[in-house]
Enzyme design. Structure first.
Site, short mmCIF file in Angstrom:
data_model
loop_
_atom_site.label_atom_id
_atom_site.label_comp_id
_atom_site.label_asym_id
_atom_site.label_seq_id
_atom_site.Cartn_x
_atom_site.Cartn_y
_atom_site.Cartn_z
N GLU A 76 0.86 -1.17 0.00
CA GLU A 76 0.00 0.00 0.00
C GLU A 76 0.89 1.22 0.00
OE1 GLU A 76 -3.53 1.93 2.59
OE2 GLU A 76 -3.44 -0.24 2.42
N CYS A 126 -2.32 8.48 4.03
CA CYS A 126 -2.37 8.23 2.58
C CYS A 126 -3.77 8.49 2.04
CB CYS A 126 -1.92 6.81 2.27
SG CYS A 126 -2.75 5.52 3.20
#
Length: 478
Positions: free
Chosen positions: A249, A283
């Protein structure tokens, strides 16, 4: 450093600093070298082959459930560590700790769906079934921004599925990693299953990724490091007999779209939560607002007023909403983007450092940003928000899709046709309607993104555990 249950001290130490008060040392952490990294991999492999892969799934799950109970009892303590080492305010810290507990509980119970025999479709004269088996040694490389939740989640998923782990905590937040690792062991995890290996990425990171005994890498962090891991892990090393599995990720450039039918007060509030929660160091954080037509100026005014009302300072003080950014490097990088913004766009608010004792940056907003400008394309990872005007809703969604990332996004609209259009066309892994684009809940909103945001692994989803296992189909004819 903990390898095979043995606590190892080294002469090389790294200081973990409080980013909100850089004169304060949170902890001193031993640093592993290549020899200790090799030892950790060997111990993890031996433990996997001799014992852990045969350990009953139910018993592995019980260890996670006990660890969750221990975390729940120590929730305030863990949250306090997150405040002083990660720079989170108390609300963000409590959420991080709660998410860690959720991951442990969710994966422990989820493993029961894959334990034992999985029946296949019947066929006359045969028994056909599938078993889900662990892979082997899993290298876990968590991020610094969720050093309790994501670290615990990735580690728990690997452990409960029967893999052994070499855990390299983020260099910025290793003390929290050490405490979480300690909780796993106190919950009854046998020696050698979880090996705690702090150290510099340049010295031990490549060794862990490249090692022929490494079966899987689980990574959360920057796009640049994630792509480097993907490239290195794809190369077959001497003695390696498998293709390494990678769960990555890697980040985002997340957009909130607002049209003229939306509640602007609600949209402004949710934009601020998305953009400035934990100083924009998520994020999933909103870094771009695309406002449709005439709504742009009024929305900008409302968001600016809210941003200017946010308090900044040492997050140990309850009244402070924004703490410091994570490190000197992060501070320099974010301020560099702000200086670029001042040259190329109109600064609406912020754009300055905060209190001198830490790495503080005031909430910042730029307007007159074009969709392909640097501030609209690159991940800043700080409290910087770009406002972009779109002529219509279709153009707004096109702008939202114009980056190399595809992690989260949100749409504020009260037109059903537009929401359904966005449902089809807005290309992100986590899409939200009429709410903020941060704060995915375990089991409720499985998390992971498209394109350069990673492998869309859907952490906190029911399929996530399958990534840590391989299926064996067995047929017996009678």
């Amino acid at each position: 450093i903990v390898i095979g249950g043995e606590k190892i001290r080294t002469n090389r130490l790294s200081d973990s600093l409080n980013p909100s008060n850089i004169a304060e040392v949170v902890g001193r952490v031993c640093q592993a070298d290549a020899a200790l990294a090799e030892k950790a991999i060997q111990v993890a492999d031996e433990t996997f082959l001799k014992t852990w892969r045969r350990f009953p799934a139910e018993a592995r799950a019980r260890i996670l459930i006990k660890a969750a109970a221990m975390m729940r009892r120590r929730k305030l303590e863990l949250s306090a560590w997150l405040v002083v080492e990660a720079g989170k305010n108390w609300a963000e810290a409590a959420t991080d700790t709660a998410e860690a507990i959720d991951f442990l509980e969710y994966y422990a119970r989820g493993m029961m769906d894959y334990a034992g025999i999985q029946k296949n479709e019947p066929w006359p004269g045969e028994e056909n079934c599938t078993y889900w088996e662990p892979l082997g040694v899993c290298v876990v490389i968590p991020p610094w921004n969720f050093p309790c939740a994501i670290l615990a989640g990735m580690t728990a998923a690997a452990i409960v599925t029967g893999n052994t782990v070499v855990l390299k905590p983020a260099s910025i937040t290793p003390v929290i990693g050490a405490i979480v690792s300690e909780i796993f062991h106190e919950a009854g995890l046998p020696p050698g299953v979880l090996n705690f290996l702090p150290g510099g990425g340049g010295e031990i990171g490549d060794l862990l990724v490249d090692h022929p005994l490494t079966r899987m890498i689980v990574f959360t962090g920057s796009k640049e490091v994630g792509l480097r891991i993907a490239e290195r892990s794809a190369k077959i090393q001497k003695g390696q007999i498998w293709i390494k599995r990678l769960v990555a990720e890697m980040g985002g450039k997340d957009t909130i779209v607002v049209d003229e039918t939306a509640s602007l007060d609600e949209a402004a509030r949710e934009i601020c939560l998305s953009a400035y929660g934990y100083q924009g160091q998520k994020c999933s954080a909103c870094s771009r607002v695309v406002a449709v037509g005439e709504v742009h100026d009024l929305l900008l005014e409302k968001v600016t007023k809210l941003a200017e009302s946010l308090t900044i300072g040492d997050p140990r003080e309850q009244e402070n909403y924004l703490g410091a950014v994570s490190s000197a490097g992060a501070f320099a990088s974010i301020m560099g983007y702000i200086e670029t913004g001042k040259k190329e766009h109109t600064l609406v608010t912020g754009g300055e450092p905060g209190p001198e004792e830490g790495y503080f940056i005031k909430p910042t907003i730029f307007r007159d940003v074009k969709p392909r400008d640097r501030l609209a394309q690159e991940e800043i990872f700080g409290p910087v928000l770009a406002f972009i005007r779109a002529e219509n809703f279709t153009e707004a969604i096109a702008i939202a899709n114009n980056t190399e990332y595809g992690l989260t996004g949100a749409v504020f609209s009260n037109v059903r046709e537009r929401l359904e259009y966005a449902r089809r066309e807005f290309q992100v892994g986590n899409l939200y309607f009429n709410r903020k684009c941060t704060g995915a809940l375990v089991g409720v909103q499985p998390f992971g993104g498209f394109n350069m945001s990673g492998t869309d692994s859907k952490a906190g989803g029911k399929e996530y555990l399958l990534l840590f296992m391989q299926g064996k189909s067995v047929t017996e004819r009678f």
